[in-house]
Design an enzyme around this catalytic site. Sequence first.
Site, mmCIF file in Angstrom:
data_model
loop_
_atom_site.group_PDB
_atom_site.id
_atom_site.type_symbol
_atom_site.label_atom_id
_atom_site.label_comp_id
_atom_site.label_asym_id
_atom_site.label_seq_id
_atom_site.Cartn_x
_atom_site.Cartn_y
_atom_site.Cartn_z
ATOM 1 N N ASN A 1 40.280 46.676 44.377
ATOM 2 C CA ASN A 1 40.430 46.897 42.935
ATOM 3 C C ASN A 1 39.062 46.944 42.265
ATOM 4 O OD1 ASN A 1 39.715 44.113 41.978
ATOM 5 N ND2 ASN A 1 41.439 43.604 43.317
ATOM 6 N N ARG A 2 39.056 47.138 40.959
ATOM 7 C CA ARG A 2 37.809 47.430 40.243
ATOM 8 C C ARG A 2 37.036 46.189 39.797
ATOM 9 N NH1 ARG A 2 38.441 52.804 39.068
ATOM 10 N NH2 ARG A 2 40.588 53.455 38.707
#
Length: 411
Positions: free
Chosen positions: A216-217
């Site tokens: 994820n970011r």
Amino acid sequence: MSEAPHSSHPLRVVVGVSGGIAAYKACHLVRNFKEAGDEVRVIPTQNALNFVGAATFEALSGNPVDTGVFTRVDEVQHVRVGQEADLIVVAPATADFMARAAAGRADDLLTSTILVATCPVVLAPAMHTEMWLNPATQANVATLRERGITVLEPAHGRLTGKDTGPGRLLEPDVIAELARTVLRTSTFAPTLAGKRVLISAGGTQENIDPVRYIGNRSSGKQGYALGDVAAQRGAKVTIVAGATDALDPPSGAEVIKVGSTREMQQAMAERAPEADVVIMAAAVADFRPEAEASTKLKKGKADDALSTIRLTENPDILKGLVQMREAGETAATIIGFAAETDNEFENGRAKLKRKGADMLMLNSVAGGGVFGQARNRGWLLSADGREEEIPDGTKHEVAARIWDAVERLSQ
Ligand code: CTP
């Protein structure tokens, strides 16, 4: 350099530089403030100019550089610059510089400026460990702190030569962030002295095969900022880090690197019994591939393994920590985050109840905001019903407000 946070009003910042090998890092500090739109005046000591030339500081700051009180005497610089400054940051602050400042000397432009200043003054020390730990230096640090000057805890790690220990200059971006935090949010009184805090940061990654993963970011910035502020308030910090940007560890922190959610869960569960506060700031992957392939999955195979990856649910680390507390295995205060894109309050309140944490920092992540950004905002939802808005600020400013609230929880 990391993305510079923008400030609504340009600040008049004095960057003082004293004579240590880390003086070159002051150049990055000047750039950080300039990129944030601030007006910067560099005041080196004469010794600092043995390491970095005045021309470099003049070019970076766009302002003239003097070291003594006998240049531009007509402008009464030693009084005017100190009076007009919004913030003074000295990096590196050597043992000798701090001794002079503690003694109230005014033998050059930098010490004179500090004597005149009424704005926050933040010193970022850099020296060999023995010099930092020497009772003379520690007494000077204590004197300066008593007088309201913020002396940051230095980083630990490799110094020039082969010794390691406290005394390394904090990274310039961290110094700038901590200085902004002192200016806008809070000072670093030792309100967490003796406390052990355990913080997860960054995103977990779940392997599909040897070259691919689900991630994820998350950048880890908020978790590290929480660690930086806790360390400056005197806590012993442990960070369990998933995938993060290249972030420097908070002062004196132990950093444990993990990959998957299950690795993070194990590391957190192992350390939770000793912790006074646990913060789950990590962005945890909720699902992982049912099976991790030992060789790279190929396109166009009959089993089509790549286009239909079956997922299985990961353990909920936060919930597990609350269960540990219910079982008497830890007495820690437990804080979580909630990333929501819609119906934020409704979802956040339900999540707080479901997880059983003492407090959740509710973030709106609609449109990809927060992740990887320099700034953050949100609401703190407490199990006792208290709800507090956390205004927009750098992640360090937000971290300081979260710690204020955590400290209030136990009052
Ligand atoms: N968290 C955790 N273990 C998981 C998932 C989340 O410990 N498997 C933690 C996060 O670190 C955060 C909190 O739980 O502190 C909330 O995370 P968030 O992603 O907002 O919620 P989820 O539990 O994933 O719930 P949902 O997918 O319904 O939003």
